[in-house]
Motif scaffolding. Sequence first.
Motif, PDB file in Angstrom:
ATOM      1  N   PRO A   1       0.883  -1.125   0.070  1.00 47.70           N
ATOM      2  CA  PRO A   1      -0.051  -0.054   0.139  1.00 47.70           C
ATOM      3  C   PRO A   1       0.840   1.438  -0.021  1.00 47.70           C
ATOM      4  N   ALA A   2       2.068   1.281   0.411  1.00 45.63           N
ATOM      5  CA  ALA A   2       3.032   2.462   0.550  1.00 45.63           C
ATOM      6  C   ALA A   2       3.273   2.693  -1.155  1.00 45.63           C
ATOM      7  N   LEU A   3       3.073   1.982  -2.062  1.00 51.04           N
ATOM      8  CA  LEU A   3       3.446   2.379  -3.309  1.00 51.04           C
ATOM      9  C   LEU A   3       2.293   2.928  -4.129  1.00 51.04           C
ATOM     10  N   SER A   4       2.602   4.020  -5.094  1.00 42.20           N
ATOM     11  CA  SER A   4       1.711   4.357  -5.932  1.00 42.20           C
ATOM     12  C   SER A   4       2.160   4.949  -7.101  1.00 42.20           C
ATOM     13  N   PHE A   5       2.002   4.720  -8.373  1.00 44.41           N
ATOM     14  CA  PHE A   5       2.561   5.117  -9.690  1.00 44.41           C
ATOM     15  C   PHE A   5       1.459   5.749 -10.536  1.00 44.41           C
ATOM     16  N   ASP A   6       1.686   7.227 -10.446  1.00 42.92           N
ATOM     17  CA  ASP A   6       0.797   7.811 -11.427  1.00 42.92           C
ATOM     18  C   ASP A   6       1.296   7.530 -12.794  1.00 42.92           C
ATOM     19  N   ALA A   7       0.606   8.322 -13.657  1.00 44.21           N
ATOM     20  CA  ALA A   7       0.902   8.369 -15.330  1.00 44.21           C
ATOM     21  C   ALA A   7       2.228   8.951 -15.333  1.00 44.21           C
ATOM     22  N   ALA A   8       2.712  10.072 -14.852  1.00 46.59           N
ATOM     23  CA  ALA A   8       4.129  10.511 -14.874  1.00 46.59           C
ATOM     24  C   ALA A   8       5.160   9.589 -14.392  1.00 46.59           C
ATOM     25  N   ALA A   9       4.828   8.884 -13.178  1.00 42.02           N
ATOM     26  CA  ALA A   9       5.719   7.964 -12.789  1.00 42.02           C
ATOM     27  C   ALA A   9       5.996   6.839 -13.787  1.00 42.02           C
ATOM     28  N   ILE A  10       4.964   6.492 -14.393  1.00 44.52           N
ATOM     29  CA  ILE A  10       4.990   5.125 -15.358  1.00 44.52           C
ATOM     30  C   ILE A  10       5.577   5.623 -16.622  1.00 44.52           C
ATOM     31  N   ALA A  11       5.408   6.796 -17.078  1.00 44.58           N
ATOM     32  CA  ALA A  11       6.248   7.295 -18.237  1.00 44.58           C
ATOM     33  C   ALA A  11       7.603   7.414 -17.912  1.00 44.58           C
ATOM     34  N   GLU A  12       7.857   7.751 -16.590  1.00 42.88           N
ATOM     35  CA  GLU A  12       9.578   7.857 -16.249  1.00 42.88           C
ATOM     36  C   GLU A  12       9.921   6.573 -16.217  1.00 42.88           C
ATOM     37  N   TRP A  13       9.156   5.544 -15.838  1.00 36.18           N
ATOM     38  CA  TRP A  13       9.669   4.327 -15.620  1.00 36.18           C
ATOM     39  C   TRP A  13      10.126   3.570 -17.180  1.00 36.18           C
ATOM     40  N   ALA A  14       9.130   3.836 -18.009  1.00 32.81           N
ATOM     41  CA  ALA A  14       9.488   3.338 -19.417  1.00 32.81           C
ATOM     42  C   ALA A  14      10.648   4.094 -19.844  1.00 32.81           C
ATOM     43  N   GLU A  15      10.862   5.489 -19.787  1.00 37.14           N
ATOM     44  CA  GLU A  15      11.859   6.274 -20.195  1.00 37.14           C
ATOM     45  C   GLU A  15      13.391   5.720 -19.722  1.00 37.14           C
ATOM     46  N   ALA A  16      13.139   5.376 -18.423  1.00 42.21           N
ATOM     47  CA  ALA A  16      14.443   4.872 -17.745  1.00 42.21           C
ATOM     48  C   ALA A  16      14.996   3.505 -18.381  1.00 42.21           C
ATOM     49  N   TRP A  17      14.001   2.764 -18.546  1.00 46.48           N
ATOM     50  CA  TRP A  17      14.353   1.293 -19.173  1.00 46.48           C
ATOM     51  C   TRP A  17      14.962   1.203 -20.383  1.00 46.48           C
ATOM     52  N   ALA A  18      14.457   2.262 -21.278  1.00 42.38           N
ATOM     53  CA  ALA A  18      14.676   2.036 -22.748  1.00 42.38           C
ATOM     54  C   ALA A  18      15.863   1.814 -23.085  1.00 42.38           C
ATOM     55  N   PRO A  19      16.965   2.476 -22.725  1.00 46.31           N
ATOM     56  CA  PRO A  19      18.328   2.042 -23.220  1.00 46.31           C
ATOM     57  C   PRO A  19      18.719   0.717 -22.835  1.00 46.31           C
ATOM     58  N   ILE A  20      18.344   0.399 -21.896  1.00 45.57           N
ATOM     59  CA  ILE A  20      18.583  -1.261 -21.436  1.00 45.57           C
ATOM     60  C   ILE A  20      17.710  -2.166 -22.545  1.00 45.57           C
ATOM     61  N   THR A  21      16.559  -2.051 -22.588  1.00 50.06           N
ATOM     62  CA  THR A  21      15.778  -2.683 -23.486  1.00 50.06           C
ATOM     63  C   THR A  21      16.098  -2.825 -25.007  1.00 50.06           C
ATOM     64  N   ALA A  22      16.575  -1.577 -25.265  1.00 53.10           N
ATOM     65  CA  ALA A  22      17.299  -1.236 -26.601  1.00 53.10           C
ATOM     66  C   ALA A  22      18.400  -2.252 -26.718  1.00 53.10           C
ATOM     67  N   ALA A  23      19.430  -2.072 -25.993  1.00 56.82           N
ATOM     68  CA  ALA A  23      20.560  -2.897 -25.699  1.00 56.82           C
ATOM     69  C   ALA A  23      20.171  -4.518 -25.768  1.00 56.82           C
ATOM     70  N   GLY A  24      19.418  -4.907 -25.100  1.00 55.97           N
ATOM     71  CA  GLY A  24      19.123  -6.175 -24.854  1.00 55.97           C
ATOM     72  C   GLY A  24      18.425  -6.850 -26.299  1.00 55.97           C
ATOM     73  N   GLU A  25      17.726  -5.851 -26.969  1.00 55.79           N
ATOM     74  CA  GLU A  25      16.976  -6.289 -28.210  1.00 55.79           C
ATOM     75  C   GLU A  25      18.410  -6.336 -29.093  1.00 55.79           C
ATOM     76  N   ALA A  26      19.203  -5.433 -29.217  1.00 63.72           N
ATOM     77  CA  ALA A  26      20.263  -5.494 -30.114  1.00 63.72           C
ATOM     78  C   ALA A  26      21.299  -6.448 -29.756  1.00 63.72           C
ATOM     79  N   GLY A  27      21.326  -7.054 -28.723  1.00 65.52           N
ATOM     80  CA  GLY A  27      22.399  -8.037 -28.354  1.00 65.52           C
ATOM     81  C   GLY A  27      21.850  -9.428 -28.245  1.00 65.52           C
TER      82      GLY A  27
END
Length: 365
Positions: A193-219
């Motif tokens: 219950p201490a966790l709550s992620f709004d739309a902005a948090a989820i957008a930042e989440w995807a942006e943060a992971w983007a370089p890692i998922t891109a490298a994972g696909e490329a490799g």
Amino acid sequence: MSSPDRESQRLDFLKAAGLQDAARAPLPGDASTRRYERLTATDGTSLMLMDQVAAAESPPCDPAWTPEERKAKGWNAVARLSAGRVEAFAAVADHLRGLGLSAPAMPALDAPEGLAVLEDFGDALFARVIEAGEDETPLYLAAIEALVRLHQAGNPPEVLSGAGGDWPLLTYDATALQGGADLFVEWLPKLDPALSFDAAAIAEWAEAWAPITAAGEAGAVVMAHRDYHAENLIWLPEREGAARVGMIDFQDAVRAHPSWDLHSLLQDARRDVSPALEALALDRYFALRPELDRAEFMKSYAGLAALNEARILGIFARLVVRDHKPKYAAFMPRMWAHLNTNLKQPGLETVAAWFDKYVPAESRK
């Protein structure tokens, strides 16, 4: 799957395989929709019955589907899971055996009905024999040797052929990787219950992971077992070299970055692997693959391990909340420990900042 009609299908299948008089002993279930039985034939031979009803899950991914189409078709299509299809197991098994690795032979198969008879590797799961006192180091180094055999085979074919027909070997791409990571933001707030992620948090989440998922696909240049850990590896000491590692539960194999199976093995969700053993195993891997740039490889290792740990935390939260399986909560502190360690590694600064912003320290243990 235990309906009278399904049991009738099993009996017909066993009769066609000449096993109608075999003794049958069901094995305990896991988090999947498969079920297994150990068969003891009249001559004493031990075999396994795999039972997977294809209709029990959403469809697997068609290689032609776009990311949007995959999301519309359901989780298996997003994550590029096989939906438990027996033909996937058969095709991957044939490929592994062709490389000199140990995957169960299949003396009988009815892929459309989701039934197969498998070679029985026994009960010597790595996790169990280590619990019984076996020295873990030789087992883990053998598992590394098996991975090196798989990785040195190079880029696998796009389509695998097996006794149940052809099966596409899809890439564990950015859509699948991000979809896995997103389980964290979807399910952790339902558990904590201490966790709550709004739309902005989820957008930042995807942006943060983007370089890692891109490298994972490329490799993504090798076949990945995708669930390579001590509960899915069976010790076969009577065999030699890499073949001493019996592999099971590989039907979700994909083309992926070679670090994926390494961190699945060495940052296990279900048992502790010491930092010393992890380091020793990685040293062995790089000694056998001297052509790799270790520093660059380890950036992807840490990034994809962190993503996988976020994914697994999401899965465990879902199992506890939705599926009423509280035992999985006991594995979560181990995953948090791995994730917290990986967030300190180079290349993960943005992801670490997201966790510092949105996930309090008391929720990360």
